[in-house]
Design an enzyme around this catalytic site. Sequence first.
Site, short mmCIF file in Angstrom:
data_model
loop_
_atom_site.label_atom_id
_atom_site.label_comp_id
_atom_site.label_asym_id
_atom_site.label_seq_id
_atom_site.Cartn_x
_atom_site.Cartn_y
_atom_site.Cartn_z
N LYS A 100 34.17 -45.98 13.50
CA LYS A 100 33.82 -45.99 14.93
C LYS A 100 35.02 -46.28 15.82
O LYS A 100 35.11 -45.78 16.93
CB LYS A 100 32.69 -46.96 15.21
CG LYS A 100 32.94 -48.35 14.75
CD LYS A 100 31.63 -49.02 14.36
CE LYS A 100 31.83 -50.08 13.31
NZ LYS A 100 32.09 -49.57 11.98
N ILE A 131 21.16 -43.84 10.46
CA ILE A 131 20.26 -43.23 11.46
C ILE A 131 20.85 -41.92 11.98
O ILE A 131 21.99 -41.90 12.46
CB ILE A 131 20.08 -44.16 12.69
CG1 ILE A 131 19.61 -45.54 12.26
CG2 ILE A 131 19.13 -43.55 13.69
CD1 ILE A 131 19.56 -46.54 13.41
N GLU A 185 31.47 -60.85 8.83
CA GLU A 185 32.79 -61.08 8.23
C GLU A 185 33.15 -62.56 8.36
O GLU A 185 32.54 -63.28 9.16
CB GLU A 185 33.86 -60.28 9.00
CG GLU A 185 33.56 -58.83 9.20
CD GLU A 185 34.01 -58.00 8.02
OE1 GLU A 185 34.91 -58.45 7.29
OE2 GLU A 185 33.43 -56.91 7.83
N LYS A 200 30.44 -48.29 19.64
CA LYS A 200 29.33 -47.36 19.41
C LYS A 200 28.78 -46.81 20.74
O LYS A 200 28.46 -45.63 20.83
CB LYS A 200 28.23 -48.05 18.60
CG LYS A 200 28.72 -48.36 17.16
CD LYS A 200 27.81 -49.31 16.43
CE LYS A 200 28.32 -49.61 15.03
NZ LYS A 200 27.61 -50.75 14.39
N1 HSE Z 1 29.20 -54.81 11.29
C1 HSE Z 1 28.34 -53.77 11.75
C2 HSE Z 1 26.93 -54.31 12.00
C3 HSE Z 1 28.22 -52.64 10.77
O1 HSE Z 1 26.68 -55.49 11.73
O2 HSE Z 1 26.09 -53.56 12.46
C4 HSE Z 1 29.26 -51.62 10.92
O3 HSE Z 1 29.30 -51.06 12.20
#
Ligand code: HSE
Length: 409
Positions: A100, A131, A185, A200
């Site tokens: 992304k 999705i 993370e 996004k």
């Molecule tokens: N870390 C993102 C989330 C997933 O928790 O949706 C990858 O975009």
Amino acid sequence: MKKIAVLGYGVVGSGVVELFYRNQKKIEKNTGTSLEVGYILDLRDFPGDPYADKVVHDIQVILDDPEVGYVAECMGGVNPAFDFVRRCLEAGKSVATSNKQLVAEKGDILLQIAKEHHVNFFFEASVGGAIPIIRPLHTCLAANDISAVAGILNGTTNFILEKMIHANMSFADALELAQKKGYAEKDPSADVDGGDACRKICILSSLVFGKHVYPDQVFTRGIRDVTLEDVKLACDFGGVVKLIGAVKRLEDGRILPTVMPMVVLNDSLLSHVNGVFNAVMVWGDGIDKTMFYGRGAGKLPTASAVLGDIIDEVKKKDTVLSQSWEPAAEGNDFVAPVSEFYAPRCYRTSPCGSGVFARVAEEVGVELINTRENGCMIGSCGQKKAEAFKQKLAAEGVAILSRIPVLAE
Ligand code: HSE
């Protein structure tokens, strides 16, 4: 025989290889083409891995092999992914990416290069994981005038907020649990500060409204400051707090993309999206509204979207122009500033009688929708009235502890 090259053998890249070989026969039947994973590009070696013999360390091997027609970019980040993807497209290979950051920052450039070389640059996996949302927006929903998109675009924050709402956990405890489960993370900032959702919504905004939108043009607020008291007040008002990525077209044609915690009322389908699931709601003049729901991350869900793109690339012989967009507009006349944001709002305050809320709302000229001893909800208004409401409450000796907009559908 055509070869697929996979760039990056981490979670998503290994998922692409696994899912491809699990369903190879079906994929070949679907595309009418004999396919093989030819190469896996990674800095590391993977001794003992069933596909270790496919690992290469030099992108040139992939670029030089005319049998490689399709590339799955699953490295993440802009460098060196941008350079590798650019060179693959210039060498006449179509690329599907889950990255992304790459699409949000360089999508317009890569789409242009793909067009010039009559190949495809697809990125279904970059928003919402499994999705289907990118392709529906530029194919199935293409007959609509789409006016807005809003969604839960980050699974980690949705998991944390759900634990705060339904298990009474503090933000810190819920984050720790998300980290234990492998959703967040060690450094969770990209998720909890809204950066991931911001990329996004940039991609969705660019695709829907036709001009590149960069992350630094999007007002972005994460969920670090959301407290248990905030989610309880939202609950009292018949809603839940969700991190919402949204974009809407204003009356003058400009667009306003935002990422922020919002109160989603219980009669919205989005309020029922829990755990690490994602959902995207689209408003169009033909469809009214349509929601897309599913797993927004994870090895095989993301791999499913990458391979779906590759299957489409195998079947398509030239660039799909409908999913392209123009470079960013000159000046600042396309993306409106957050000062033009209109919404109903929830205020959490120090203890205050409903008479005070009512008087201040009347003075400012906003509708008072609901009150509690520790807060109120007011009707849709712009930043100016919202600020005036806050100032006047403060003048009455009422402390404003938080302010969260309400998603109006
Ligand atoms: N870390 C993102 C989330 C997933 O928790 O949706 C990858 O975009």
